[in-house]
Design an enzyme around this catalytic site. Sequence first.
Site, PDB file in Angstrom:
ATOM      1  N   ASP A   1       0.849  -1.186   0.000  1.00 40.26           N
ATOM      2  CA  ASP A   1       0.000   0.000   0.000  1.00 40.26           C
ATOM      3  C   ASP A   1       0.888   1.240   0.000  1.00 40.26           C
ATOM      4  O   ASP A   1       1.876   1.299   0.736  1.00 40.26           O
ATOM      5  CB  ASP A   1      -0.896  -0.022   1.243  1.00 40.26           C
ATOM      6  CG  ASP A   1      -1.953   1.057   1.201  1.00 40.26           C
ATOM      7  OD1 ASP A   1      -3.058   0.761   0.723  1.00 40.26           O
ATOM      8  OD2 ASP A   1      -1.674   2.187   1.652  1.00 40.26           O
TER       9      ASP A   1
ATOM     10  N   ASN B   1      -3.062  13.129  -3.362  1.00 35.51           N
ATOM     11  CA  ASN B   1      -4.248  13.558  -4.100  1.00 35.51           C
ATOM     12  C   ASN B   1      -4.765  14.891  -3.604  1.00 35.51           C
ATOM     13  O   ASN B   1      -5.146  15.769  -4.400  1.00 35.51           O
ATOM     14  CB  ASN B   1      -5.347  12.499  -3.967  1.00 35.51           C
ATOM     15  CG  ASN B   1      -5.174  11.360  -4.947  1.00 35.51           C
ATOM     16  OD1 ASN B   1      -4.598  11.527  -6.021  1.00 35.51           O
ATOM     17  ND2 ASN B   1      -5.661  10.180  -4.590  1.00 35.51           N
TER      18      ASN B   1
ATOM     19  N   ASP C   1      -2.631   9.903  -9.989  1.00 37.33           N
ATOM     20  CA  ASP C   1      -2.656   8.846 -11.009  1.00 37.33           C
ATOM     21  C   ASP C   1      -1.259   8.608 -11.571  1.00 37.33           C
ATOM     22  O   ASP C   1      -0.857   7.464 -11.825  1.00 37.33           O
ATOM     23  CB  ASP C   1      -3.616   9.231 -12.139  1.00 37.33           C
ATOM     24  CG  ASP C   1      -5.074   9.116 -11.729  1.00 37.33           C
ATOM     25  OD1 ASP C   1      -5.346   8.537 -10.659  1.00 37.33           O
ATOM     26  OD2 ASP C   1      -5.938   9.614 -12.479  1.00 37.33           O
TER      27      ASP C   1
ATOM     28  N   GLU D   1      -4.785   2.517  -3.997  1.00 40.85           N
ATOM     29  CA  GLU D   1      -3.329   2.470  -3.974  1.00 40.85           C
ATOM     30  C   GLU D   1      -2.811   1.147  -3.460  1.00 40.85           C
ATOM     31  O   GLU D   1      -1.659   1.049  -3.006  1.00 40.85           O
ATOM     32  CB  GLU D   1      -2.788   3.611  -3.100  1.00 40.85           C
ATOM     33  CG  GLU D   1      -3.124   3.511  -1.628  1.00 40.85           C
ATOM     34  CD  GLU D   1      -4.463   4.131  -1.240  1.00 40.85           C
ATOM     35  OE1 GLU D   1      -4.600   4.514  -0.078  1.00 40.85           O
ATOM     36  OE2 GLU D   1      -5.363   4.223  -2.101  1.00 40.85           O
TER      37      GLU D   1
END
Length: 337
Positions: free
Chosen positions: A218, A226, A235, A261
């Site tokens: 992760d 973000n 992204d 993620e």
Amino acid sequence: MEPTWLCPDLAARDRLLDMDERLRRPRALAFGLLGAGVVAAVPHLGWQPLGMLAGAIVVLLVASRLAKRVRTPEYGFALSWAFAQSMLALAVALTGGIESYVLSWLVVPLVTVPARFGARGVAAAVAFITLLVLVIAVGVEPSQPLPRGYATSGFLLTLAGVSILSFALMRSDVDHRTEAVLDGLTGMLNRRALEQRLDELRAQAAITGDHVAAIVADIDHFKRINDEHGHARGDAVLVGVADRLRTRLRAFDLAYRIGGEEFVVLLPGAGTDEALKLADELREAVTTEPIEEQRVTMSFGVAATSGGAFAADELLAEADAALYVAKAGGRDRVIAA
């Protein structure tokens, strides 16, 4: 929208609309070839057959444009297909009936039916074409108003039309299969592919007794990326992480993005020690250099089977629990179950 006889579930209707869009250009090219054959026959038959073919094409285009505006587009497509087939049958009747050099043209539209309507549609389409051929055989006096050269050109045009549509359908099938198992952003395999691979490894391990290891990873503080830099940057980070992970994997190790993620790596034949070593290499690969001008770290949880048959859900749950410990312990680390 409710299921119908031609589309027994909503997925079938979605596939119908998608396939019609994918077939639009190949179908136009195939009908264009048939139109060229009809134009070549104008000196012998006049303009009437060309007018019928043009009418069939117009009906198909109108049906395609209206499809997304009605509740049951499948019936509109089916009726337009039947009309186009009837126009071709009329052209066959005018060019010699059952002995027509272009009788094989009736097969061309049939090529698109299986991909759009399924087994029921194929059965109905074959029955309809059979009926048209029987009507032509019984109701039209066989003749041959076209020169003998049309026997060859008619078949070649049929072959070309079928080939164009078949190739388009093949490409569509490949695209659908790819979309079904690949993550569109990173190009990694997705959760569906993970489930399929786990089923395969479970069956193999039950026979061979081999170990199977799983690494669950992760990205640390991904939400912060973000929030502070926007989803486009997030992204790009995901794509960069996926590339870093791929560079450290063996040819037979497979990496999956299973949402957000989170990533999973399956290691056939590996035990805990080997999986721990690889997980640390993956961690370093991500952390060594910035990705999209961001310092990115990842946490990893590792679990391995004891050999032989195993429960896939339990294996992933153990690796996920180890990942949680890695997160709680400060992140940017590898923990074994």
